[in-house]
Each structure stands twice: as C-alpha cells, then as structure tokens.
Write a protein that holds these residues in place. Structure first.
Motif, PDB file in Angstrom:
ATOM      1  N   ALA A  57       0.837  -1.207   0.000  1.00  9.34           N
ATOM      2  CA  ALA A  57       0.000   0.000   0.000  1.00  9.34           C
ATOM      3  C   ALA A  57       0.872   1.257   0.000  1.00  9.34           C
ATOM      4  N   GLU A  58       1.957   1.249   0.767  1.00 11.45           N
ATOM      5  CA  GLU A  58       2.859   2.393   0.795  1.00 11.45           C
ATOM      6  C   GLU A  58       3.512   2.609  -0.572  1.00 11.45           C
ATOM      7  N   LYS A  59       3.862   1.521  -1.242  1.00 16.83           N
ATOM      8  CA  LYS A  59       4.457   1.622  -2.577  1.00 16.83           C
ATOM      9  C   LYS A  59       3.464   2.258  -3.552  1.00 16.83           C
ATOM     10  N   HIS A  60       2.204   1.814  -3.490  1.00 18.30           N
ATOM     11  CA  HIS A  60       1.172   2.394  -4.353  1.00 18.30           C
ATOM     12  C   HIS A  60       0.954   3.869  -4.013  1.00 18.30           C
ATOM     13  N   LEU A  61       0.982   4.203  -2.732  1.00 18.19           N
ATOM     14  CA  LEU A  61       0.804   5.587  -2.313  1.00 18.19           C
ATOM     15  C   LEU A  61       1.942   6.468  -2.825  1.00 18.19           C
ATOM     16  N   GLU A  62       3.162   5.981  -2.763  1.00 16.17           N
ATOM     17  CA  GLU A  62       4.300   6.734  -3.279  1.00 16.17           C
ATOM     18  C   GLU A  62       4.173   6.950  -4.786  1.00 16.17           C
ATOM     19  N   GLN A  63       3.695   5.926  -5.503  1.00 16.19           N
ATOM     20  CA  GLN A  63       3.495   6.069  -6.948  1.00 16.19           C
ATOM     21  C   GLN A  63       2.437   7.125  -7.234  1.00 16.19           C
ATOM     22  N   ARG A  64       1.364   7.105  -6.449  1.00 15.07           N
ATOM     23  CA  ARG A  64       0.293   8.096  -6.644  1.00 15.07           C
ATOM     24  C   ARG A  64       0.793   9.497  -6.327  1.00 15.07           C
ATOM     25  N   ASP A  65       1.598   9.614  -5.279  1.00 15.64           N
ATOM     26  CA  ASP A  65       2.163  10.921  -4.945  1.00 15.64           C
ATOM     27  C   ASP A  65       3.040  11.443  -6.074  1.00 15.64           C
ATOM     28  N   ALA A  66       3.856  10.564  -6.649  1.00 20.96           N
ATOM     29  CA  ALA A  66       4.716  10.967  -7.767  1.00 20.96           C
ATOM     30  C   ALA A  66       3.865  11.404  -8.959  1.00 20.96           C
ATOM     31  N   GLU A  67       2.802  10.666  -9.251  1.00 18.47           N
ATOM     32  CA  GLU A  67       1.905  11.026 -10.354  1.00 18.47           C
ATOM     33  C   GLU A  67       1.233  12.368 -10.077  1.00 18.47           C
ATOM     34  N   LEU A  68       0.822  12.572  -8.840  1.00 14.56           N
ATOM     35  CA  LEU A  68       0.162  13.820  -8.464  1.00 14.56           C
ATOM     36  C   LEU A  68       1.114  15.004  -8.603  1.00 14.56           C
ATOM     37  N   GLN A  69       2.358  14.843  -8.197  1.00 15.26           N
ATOM     38  CA  GLN A  69       3.337  15.916  -8.353  1.00 15.26           C
ATOM     39  C   GLN A  69       3.574  16.234  -9.829  1.00 15.26           C
ATOM     40  N   GLU A  70       3.621  15.210 -10.651  1.00 15.77           N
ATOM     41  CA  GLU A  70       3.808  15.423 -12.083  1.00 15.77           C
ATOM     42  C   GLU A  70       2.630  16.192 -12.680  1.00 15.77           C
ATOM     43  N   VAL A  71       1.429  15.826 -12.263  1.00 15.45           N
ATOM     44  CA  VAL A  71       0.234  16.521 -12.757  1.00 15.45           C
ATOM     45  C   VAL A  71       0.253  17.977 -12.301  1.00 15.45           C
ATOM     46  N   HIS A  72       0.678  18.232 -11.049  1.00 16.08           N
ATOM     47  CA  HIS A  72       0.762  19.607 -10.556  1.00 16.08           C
ATOM     48  C   HIS A  72       1.776  20.406 -11.379  1.00 16.08           C
ATOM     49  N   GLN A  73       2.899  19.796 -11.712  1.00 16.62           N
ATOM     50  CA  GLN A  73       3.900  20.484 -12.517  1.00 16.62           C
ATOM     51  C   GLN A  73       3.352  20.802 -13.908  1.00 16.62           C
ATOM     52  N   GLN A  74       2.650  19.848 -14.497  1.00 17.54           N
ATOM     53  CA  GLN A  74       2.066  20.079 -15.816  1.00 17.54           C
ATOM     54  C   GLN A  74       1.017  21.187 -15.751  1.00 17.54           C
ATOM     55  N   LEU A  75       0.245  21.192 -14.672  1.00 15.50           N
ATOM     56  CA  LEU A  75      -0.765  22.231 -14.499  1.00 15.50           C
ATOM     57  C   LEU A  75      -0.114  23.603 -14.375  1.00 15.50           C
ATOM     58  N   GLU A  76       0.972  23.688 -13.628  1.00 14.09           N
ATOM     59  CA  GLU A  76       1.692  24.954 -13.505  1.00 14.09           C
ATOM     60  C   GLU A  76       2.221  25.418 -14.859  1.00 14.09           C
ATOM     61  N   LEU A  77       2.749  24.475 -15.644  1.00 12.60           N
ATOM     62  CA  LEU A  77       3.243  24.835 -16.976  1.00 12.60           C
ATOM     63  C   LEU A  77       2.112  25.340 -17.859  1.00 12.60           C
ATOM     64  N   LEU A  78       0.952  24.682 -17.765  1.00 13.69           N
ATOM     65  CA  LEU A  78      -0.194  25.123 -18.561  1.00 13.69           C
ATOM     66  C   LEU A  78      -0.649  26.510 -18.131  1.00 13.69           C
ATOM     67  N   ARG A  79      -0.672  26.741 -16.815  1.00 15.21           N
ATOM     68  CA  ARG A  79      -1.075  28.061 -16.328  1.00 15.21           C
ATOM     69  C   ARG A  79      -0.083  29.121 -16.787  1.00 15.21           C
TER      70      ARG A  79
END
Length: 151
Positions: A57-79
């Motif tokens: 579960a922790e491994k999956h959570l870390e993967q989700r956190d990494a995906e979420l950070q990537e999405v936030h970075q992409q959102l910042e670039l779009l903004r």
C-alpha cells in the motif's frame, strides 16, 4: 489470501500438535507452553502478512504521490503558458491600437497640411498682408513639427 493460508497453516499445525501431544501423554504445563508458541507463531505469520500488505500500500501511495506531483507540474506549466498567451494577446491588441492611433495621427497631419495649403492660396485675402501671411504660415508650419511613429 496470504492471511487465509496462514490461518490454515496454524490450524494444521495445531491439529498436528494436538494429535502428537495426545499420544505422548505430556504434562499440562508443556501443552500450555506449546500452545503459546503456536499462537505466537500464528500471530507472527499474520503480522508478516499485514506488513507485506502495508508495504504494498505504501508503494502504491508513493506512486500516486509521484503522479500527483507530475500533474501539478504540468498544471503549472499550462497556467504559465496561458498567462504568456494572454500577455501575447494583450500585446497584439495594444499594437493594433497603437497602429490605429498612428494612422489617425497621419490623417490629421494630412488634413492640417491641406488646410495650410488652402491658407497659402487664399492667405493674402484672409490674413491681410505679406508680412502677416508669412507669420501665420510659420505658426502653422506642419513640417516643423515632427510626427512620431511608434512602429
């Protein structure tokens, strides 16, 4: 699934121990110790299974956190891209407005020059004399005032 296997294993070990202890006629004290050992082993197996599930579960959570950070970075670039696009559109709008003002200024210059030509043609009869005409022409000399071009 792991927990179920462990529970079956514990039950099988207990059943085997019970049949073995029944045959040997051991003291009640020994059976309590053995039962405690078996219970500890079962609990350890169960704990190991839960730890494995927790690590997964922790491994999956870390993967989700990494995906979420990537999405936030992409959102910042779009903004940032949207802000740059808005700035570019604003600059284009201001340039068009500036060109329109420049065109209007040129039209006014042309109109003033036409009026000055009319004054030159009819200047002696309107103004009154040669010296007055020279003075009025120098006051309204459009070519003496530079036009500014913002291009």
């Amino acid at each position: 699934a792991i927990r179920t296997i462990e529970i079956w294993r514990c039950k099988a070990e207990k059943a085997q121990d019970t049949s073995t202890t029944g045959r040997k006629e051991m003291a009640p004290e020994w059976s309590w110790k053995e039962a405690s050992k078996q219970q500890v082993m079962c609990l350890e197996y169960e704990l190991d299974g839960k730890e494995a599930a927790l690590q997964l579960a922790e491994k999956h959570l870390e993967q989700r956190d990494a995906e979420l950070q990537e999405v936030h970075q992409q959102l910042e670039l779009l903004r940032a891209g949207d802000a740059a696009a808005e700035d570019a559109a604003r600059i284009r709008s201001l340039r068009i407005e500036l060109e329109e003002k420049d065109r209007q200024l040129e039209l006014k210059d042309t109109h003033i020059q036409q009026l000055m030509a009319i004054l030159h043609q009819h200047g002696s009869s309107l103004v009154g004399g040669e010296s007055d005409r020279h003075t009025s022409a120098s006051l309204f000399n459009v070519s003496a005032y530079p036009t500014s071009s913002f291009r």
